[in-house]
Design an enzyme around this catalytic site. Structure first.
Site, PDB file in Angstrom:
ATOM      1  N   TRP A 130      39.505  31.928  35.531  1.00 45.12           N
ATOM      2  CA  TRP A 130      39.901  33.023  34.647  1.00 45.12           C
ATOM      3  C   TRP A 130      39.907  32.526  33.207  1.00 45.12           C
ATOM      4  O   TRP A 130      40.801  31.782  32.789  1.00 45.12           O
ATOM      5  CB  TRP A 130      41.279  33.539  35.031  1.00 45.12           C
ATOM      6  CG  TRP A 130      41.237  34.402  36.253  1.00 45.12           C
ATOM      7  CD1 TRP A 130      40.135  34.942  36.831  1.00 45.12           C
ATOM      8  CD2 TRP A 130      42.352  34.813  37.053  1.00 45.12           C
ATOM      9  NE1 TRP A 130      40.479  35.678  37.928  1.00 45.12           N
ATOM     10  CE2 TRP A 130      41.830  35.628  38.091  1.00 45.12           C
ATOM     11  CE3 TRP A 130      43.724  34.594  36.987  1.00 45.12           C
ATOM     12  CZ2 TRP A 130      42.650  36.206  39.060  1.00 45.12           C
ATOM     13  CZ3 TRP A 130      44.529  35.180  37.944  1.00 45.12           C
ATOM     14  CH2 TRP A 130      44.000  35.971  38.968  1.00 45.12           C
ATOM     15  N   GLU A 139      37.465  50.293  36.015  1.00 42.89           N
ATOM     16  CA  GLU A 139      36.091  49.978  36.404  1.00 42.89           C
ATOM     17  C   GLU A 139      35.592  50.897  37.516  1.00 42.89           C
ATOM     18  O   GLU A 139      34.389  51.182  37.601  1.00 42.89           O
ATOM     19  CB  GLU A 139      35.989  48.518  36.854  1.00 42.89           C
ATOM     20  CG  GLU A 139      36.025  47.492  35.737  1.00 42.89           C
ATOM     21  CD  GLU A 139      37.432  47.132  35.286  1.00 42.89           C
ATOM     22  OE1 GLU A 139      37.581  46.351  34.326  1.00 42.89           O
ATOM     23  OE2 GLU A 139      38.399  47.626  35.918  1.00 42.89           O
ATOM     24  N   TYR A 157      34.294  36.674  38.372  1.00 38.01           N
ATOM     25  CA  TYR A 157      34.582  35.300  37.979  1.00 38.01           C
ATOM     26  C   TYR A 157      34.038  34.363  39.065  1.00 38.01           C
ATOM     27  O   TYR A 157      34.028  34.715  40.242  1.00 38.01           O
ATOM     28  CB  TYR A 157      36.094  35.083  37.832  1.00 38.01           C
ATOM     29  CG  TYR A 157      36.792  36.199  37.105  1.00 38.01           C
ATOM     30  CD1 TYR A 157      36.698  36.321  35.717  1.00 38.01           C
ATOM     31  CD2 TYR A 157      37.529  37.157  37.795  1.00 38.01           C
ATOM     32  CE1 TYR A 157      37.320  37.356  35.050  1.00 38.01           C
ATOM     33  CE2 TYR A 157      38.167  38.188  37.135  1.00 38.01           C
ATOM     34  CZ  TYR A 157      38.055  38.288  35.764  1.00 38.01           C
ATOM     35  OH  TYR A 157      38.665  39.326  35.102  1.00 38.01           O
ATOM     36  N   ASP A 217      26.507  26.597  34.454  1.00 41.95           N
ATOM     37  CA  ASP A 217      26.827  27.986  34.132  1.00 41.95           C
ATOM     38  C   ASP A 217      25.638  28.727  33.525  1.00 41.95           C
ATOM     39  O   ASP A 217      24.560  28.173  33.306  1.00 41.95           O
ATOM     40  CB  ASP A 217      28.021  28.034  33.177  1.00 41.95           C
ATOM     41  CG  ASP A 217      28.992  29.141  33.533  1.00 41.95           C
ATOM     42  OD1 ASP A 217      28.535  30.261  33.794  1.00 41.95           O
ATOM     43  OD2 ASP A 217      30.204  28.876  33.568  1.00 41.95           O
ATOM     44  N   ASN A 276      42.542  45.953  37.438  1.00 40.50           N
ATOM     45  CA  ASN A 276      41.376  45.331  36.798  1.00 40.50           C
ATOM     46  C   ASN A 276      40.426  44.820  37.874  1.00 40.50           C
ATOM     47  O   ASN A 276      40.844  44.274  38.895  1.00 40.50           O
ATOM     48  CB  ASN A 276      41.777  44.159  35.895  1.00 40.50           C
ATOM     49  CG  ASN A 276      40.561  43.551  35.197  1.00 40.50           C
ATOM     50  OD1 ASN A 276      39.943  44.169  34.341  1.00 40.50           O
ATOM     51  ND2 ASN A 276      40.201  42.342  35.578  1.00 40.50           N
TER      52      ASN A 276
END
Length: 483
Positions: free
Chosen positions: A187, A233, A173, A282, A169
């Site tokens: 995570w 990916e 993040y 964020d 994966n």
């Protein structure tokens, strides 16, 4: 063609006058964030800070801050170019005749040549530091907003693999720098890497992690894409850029990373080892609170001889997230149509954080068709986190927010056309009254049918439209009016 690495893309931007080199000393504590946020919101150039206080490493920012730059980085003329390629691959028709057979083999070939390719030597491993020589303070992490809980790396591409299946994966993040050898891994509950960590912890094993900075643009984009866990990916990145991504084995962990990256950090996560992470300003435009997250001990840093670091600033939109989100919206339309063929088009507004709101157009075929589509979206992979779904008729341009608002605000009886449910929401959602789940709404802004209970005389009214013949005549004579 997409660019092979970050620095070749920056050189191209420099030649075109779309890169600003900042030679003055800048402080990664608040100052860099303020500069980048202003430049991004003004539609300004990519930035290369060559003199970052406390670090000898240049810092590349706002690299994908406009649609033009992201498209250029990926070697595309428009986002629809990849959308059309994906749509061509997933069409289920059998080939007809020689021409159709040739086209089918062409589709297979376009996928077969893009899996990642392993190399033995890589630019990112020209310099190797291990053990006590590791010092994350030499990397320019950003303290962006006044109430952030520390300094963060915001564009580190995190590599893990499932401890049992070995499936890789790649995710994006935020990473809080706790000290010179420790990083906090933010995570979220719905992310694949979190699942890998939980499986390793259940087995009583450490989890290997590798984080790459300054990767080839297609790889960086692929890390942001909400792909299902069983889709590599790096296969997607190769598909986007039209050629295989070169990868190299890490020095201290059993993982592979992009050979053309600028910096890679490697380490192991101990089961149950966490540290307080956050707060963080964020992409929601609000601070996310402090929570315990896994703490990664870094054993090795590899890099180019003269490396640079890439990062982004997130906060109140618009930000650099915008072009990345718009690319995902267009790229995944054909795949969403496979799951929900009722959809004509969709739009994920940046002001809704992309995943919070979906505007969907349908070719309405039966009563309550809009409600069927709402529930299908809430059951579709990461679209399950969507909080507001607005369904309009096919003749509505979902990207024209004025038209969508006109239909959604004026064409609805909320006692009948509003669907309210409860379900999972994003880990970062501060509006839900409890974490991880909350209320969602669907608005049926389509024209209503008698079968749906709209029985007023004359039925649903016709929309006001210009007379076509008059409109055409006025268009032809427009210069005569002197307007």
């Amino acid at each position: 063609m997409a660019y092979d690495d970050l620095r070749s893309f920056l050189r191209a931007l420099d030649r075109e006058g779309d890169l600003k080199r900042v030679k003055a000393e800048v402080d990664p504590h608040l100052e860099v964030g303020e500069i980048v946020d202003r430049v991004n919101k003004a539609g300004g150039p990519a930035l290369l800070f060559e003199n970052v206080k406390g670090s000898a490493m240049p810092l590349a920012m706002n690299v994908f801050g406009t649609d033009r730059r992201l498209l250029k980085a990926l070697g595309l003329r428009s986002y629809d170019e990849i959308s059309e390629k994906i749509g061509g691959l997933v069409k289920p028709e059998l080939p007809q005749g020689f021409v159709g057979l040739r086209e089918a083999f062409g589709k297979l070939g376009s996928v077969a040549h893009v899996p990642p390719r392993k190399v033995k030597e890589a630019p990112v491993q020209e310099v190797v530091r291990t053990g006590e020589d590791v010092d994350l303070d030499q990397l320019p992490a950003l303290f962006t907003w006044p109430e952030d809980g520390g300094s963060f790396f915001n564009l580190g591409l995190t590599h893990t693999k499932h401890p049992e299946t070995g499936v890789r994966n790649l995710g994006l993040y935020r990473l809080q720098r706790h000290d010179r050898r420790t990083i906090g891994m933010h995570w979220q509950i719905h992310k694949d890497s979190r699942n890998h960590y939980q499986v390793a912890a259940r087995r009583g094993e450490k989890l290997p992690v590798a984080i790459a900075f300054g990767a080839p643009p297609a790889v960086t984009y692929a890390a942001t894409a909400p792909l299902p866990g069983d889709i590599d990916e790096y296969l997607f990145a190769g598909f986007v850029q039209g050629r295989r991504v070169e990868m190299v084995d890490c020095k201290t962990v059993p993982l592979q990373v992009p050979a053309a990256a600028e910096v890679v950090i490697e380490g192991w996560l101990e089961p149950g080892k966490t540290l307080p992470e956050g707060p963080f300003g964020d992409h929601t435009g609000f601070y996310t609170p402090q929570e315990p997250f896994p703490a990664l001990t870094i054993d090795c840093v590899t890099m180019r001889r003269r490396p640079l670091l890439q990062s982004i600033v997130v906060g109140r939109p618009p930000t650099e997230d915008g072009p990345l989100g718009r690319a995902t919206e267009r790229f995944f339309l054909p795949l969403l149509k496979i799951i929900i063929p009722d959809i004509v088009d969709y739009h994920l507004p940046e002001s809704g954080g992309f995943h919070n709101c979906a505007i969907v157009s349908i070719d309405k075929k039966y009563p309550k068709h809009a409600q069927k589509v709402m529930h299908a979206i809430w059951g579709a992979h990461m679209m399950s986190l969507t909080k507001l779904i607005v369904v309009v008729d096919a003749d509505c341009d979902v990207h024209d927010l004025h038209e969508v608002s006109w239909r959604a605000l004026g064409n609805t009886d909320y006692a009948r056309d509003l669907t309210v449910v409860e379900g999972p929401v994003d880990h970062l959602d501060h509006a839900s009254y409890q974490q991880f789940w909350g209320g969602k709404a669907g608005i049926d802004a389509t024209a209503k049918w008698p079968e749906e209970g709209y029985t007023r005389d004359g039925g649903w009214p016709r929309m006001v439209m210009s007379d076509p013949e008059t409109a055409d005549r006025v268009t032809k004579r427009w210069k005569e009016y002197g307007l």
